[in-house]
Motif scaffolding. Structure first.
Motif, PDB file in Angstrom:
ATOM      1  N   ARG A 131       0.836  -1.189   0.000  1.00 33.73           N
ATOM      2  CA  ARG A 131       0.000   0.000   0.000  1.00 33.73           C
ATOM      3  C   ARG A 131       0.874   1.242   0.000  1.00 33.73           C
ATOM      4  O   ARG A 131       1.936   1.273   0.608  1.00 33.73           O
ATOM      5  N   PHE A 132       0.397   2.269  -0.666  1.00 38.42           N
ATOM      6  CA  PHE A 132       1.008   3.587  -0.625  1.00 38.42           C
ATOM      7  C   PHE A 132      -0.056   4.540  -0.091  1.00 38.42           C
ATOM      8  O   PHE A 132      -0.936   4.982  -0.834  1.00 38.42           O
ATOM      9  N   GLY A 133       0.016   4.808   1.198  1.00 37.69           N
ATOM     10  CA  GLY A 133      -1.039   5.599   1.822  1.00 37.69           C
ATOM     11  C   GLY A 133      -2.349   4.837   1.742  1.00 37.69           C
ATOM     12  O   GLY A 133      -2.455   3.690   2.169  1.00 37.69           O
ATOM     13  N   GLY A 134      -3.373   5.465   1.169  1.00 39.11           N
ATOM     14  CA  GLY A 134      -4.675   4.809   1.042  1.00 39.11           C
ATOM     15  C   GLY A 134      -4.830   3.998  -0.223  1.00 39.11           C
ATOM     16  O   GLY A 134      -5.882   3.400  -0.443  1.00 39.11           O
ATOM     17  N   LEU A 135      -3.776   3.942  -1.050  1.00 40.97           N
ATOM     18  CA  LEU A 135      -3.844   3.206  -2.305  1.00 40.97           C
ATOM     19  C   LEU A 135      -3.207   1.831  -2.157  1.00 40.97           C
ATOM     20  O   LEU A 135      -2.050   1.713  -1.742  1.00 40.97           O
ATOM     21  N   THR A 136      -3.943   0.790  -2.503  1.00 42.22           N
ATOM     22  CA  THR A 136      -3.395  -0.559  -2.525  1.00 42.22           C
ATOM     23  C   THR A 136      -2.898  -0.843  -3.935  1.00 42.22           C
ATOM     24  O   THR A 136      -3.695  -1.074  -4.851  1.00 42.22           O
ATOM     25  N   ALA A 137      -1.575  -0.800  -4.102  1.00 41.75           N
ATOM     26  CA  ALA A 137      -0.983  -0.961  -5.437  1.00 41.75           C
ATOM     27  C   ALA A 137      -0.900  -2.419  -5.847  1.00 41.75           C
ATOM     28  O   ALA A 137      -1.032  -2.744  -7.030  1.00 41.75           O
ATOM     29  N   VAL A 138      -0.663  -3.303  -4.871  1.00 45.48           N
ATOM     30  CA  VAL A 138      -0.552  -4.734  -5.145  1.00 45.48           C
ATOM     31  C   VAL A 138      -1.293  -5.511  -4.063  1.00 45.48           C
ATOM     32  O   VAL A 138      -1.122  -5.238  -2.871  1.00 45.48           O
ATOM     33  N   SER A 139      -2.111  -6.461  -4.484  1.00 44.47           N
ATOM     34  CA  SER A 139      -2.791  -7.362  -3.562  1.00 44.47           C
ATOM     35  C   SER A 139      -2.928  -8.715  -4.259  1.00 44.47           C
ATOM     36  O   SER A 139      -3.963  -9.027  -4.848  1.00 44.47           O
ATOM     37  N   VAL A 140      -1.866  -9.505  -4.181  1.00 45.46           N
ATOM     38  CA  VAL A 140      -1.795 -10.785  -4.891  1.00 45.46           C
ATOM     39  C   VAL A 140      -2.013 -11.930  -3.914  1.00 45.46           C
ATOM     40  O   VAL A 140      -1.205 -12.133  -2.991  1.00 45.46           O
ATOM     41  N   ASP A 141      -3.088 -12.664  -4.095  1.00 49.13           N
ATOM     42  CA  ASP A 141      -3.405 -13.781  -3.202  1.00 49.13           C
ATOM     43  C   ASP A 141      -2.407 -14.928  -3.378  1.00 49.13           C
ATOM     44  O   ASP A 141      -1.868 -15.439  -2.400  1.00 49.13           O
ATOM     45  N   HIS A 142      -2.202 -15.358  -4.617  1.00 46.71           N
ATOM     46  CA  HIS A 142      -1.273 -16.474  -4.861  1.00 46.71           C
ATOM     47  C   HIS A 142      -0.736 -16.377  -6.283  1.00 46.71           C
ATOM     48  O   HIS A 142      -1.479 -16.073  -7.223  1.00 46.71           O
TER      49      HIS A 142
END
Length: 280
Positions: free
Chosen positions: A30-41
């Motif tokens: 996350r960059f502040g309130g922005l989730t740039a990457v959210s990789v489960d698998h």
């Protein structure tokens, strides 16, 4: 070989591979309130060419940075060749056998091509302050490094440029130099961030051939690319990211016709085939 390895792999996001060299679980940045990457698998099959594609801002380069130690995730972890990557610096990741290139080349412009190549080698006793004053302790290793560099420069057709400053090379030649320098570490896996960006058509074919040769030499390749024709031509498997998540996986033809992929690239309302649109 790669085709056989993927024969039983389901065409879905996060699909497990029969012999994964790289695995990432629950990786979040996350960059502040922005989730740039959210990789489960995420898994990369050994000795294959895997393309990582997605629209601009999908998080591809950020994900590359997280995997290679140039940035660190707030959650999750990666494993390369059985070794945990969490908290590992980029230098240690490279020593472990996973090296990368960058979208914007990182050649040292005021050093010659051969000097750039020598810098890429590991296990250089001359870098030790005390040993540097005793040439017999490092001369033999320096000769080995130079011979290896010359062989790679011949392979990448840069040998005649070996004494030129790296800053004098064209954009495509710098891409070749960066790839050649990465191979000085004798890696197990090579990660290429937009290797074709800024490269003229005359050198594009050469770069494509070199990427395929990496696989032929037993290495694993993961690359980011926007040119769908190139992706379709050389990749064994394609992974698609959008808004920081992996939304699809499979052979190029399969993911190009995936509804979620078309929505990510073209918007939710469209009636055009993705591959045809990109080619146009």
């Amino acid at each position: 070989m790669a085709d056989n390895a993927f024969a039983a792999v389901p065409h879905e996001a996060g699909a497990p591979k029969p012999d994964a060299i790289l695995v990432a679980d629950g990786v979040v940045r996350r960059f502040g309130g922005l989730t740039a990457v959210s990789v489960d698998h995420f898994e990369v099959q050994r000795n294959s060419i895997t393309a990582l594609i997605g629209p601009n801002g999908a998080g591809k380069s950020t994900f590359f940075n997280l995997l290679t130690g140039f940035d660190f995730a707030q959650e999750g972890e990666g494993v390369f060749n059985g070794r945990a990557l969490k908290g590992m610096s980029s230098a240690k990741v490279a020593r472990a056998g996973m090296v990368r290139t960058f979208q914007l080349t990182k050649a040292l412009n005021r050093m010659t091509v051969i000097e750039n190549m020598r810098l890429g080698a590991q296990a250089q006793p001359g870098e030790n302050f005390a040993r540097a004053f005793v040439p017999p302790l490092w001369r033999a290793r320096e000769r080995e490094i130079t011979e290896q560099a010359h062989a790679l420069l011949h392979r990448f057709k840069l040998y005649e440029k070996r004494d030129d400053y790296a800053g004098s090379l064209s954009g495509g030649q710098r891409k070749l130099l960066e790839m050649a320098r990465a191979l000085m570490t004798k890696p197990t896996m090579v990660m290429l961030d937009e290797p074709m960006a800024g490269v003229n058509p005359a050198l594009t074919e050469s770069l494509l051939d070199h990427i395929v040769e990496l696989k032929d030499d037993g290495m694993t390749v993961l690359f980011v690319e926007h040119d769908m024709h190139m992706v379709r031509r050389i990749s064994d498997w394609v992974v698609v990211m959008a808004e920081g998540r992996i939304i699809a996986e499979g052979p190029a033809g399969t993911v190009m016709s995936n509804q979620a992929v078309q929505d990510a690239y073209l918007g939710a309302h469209h009636d055009t085939d993705l591959f045809e649109e990109r080619e146009a």
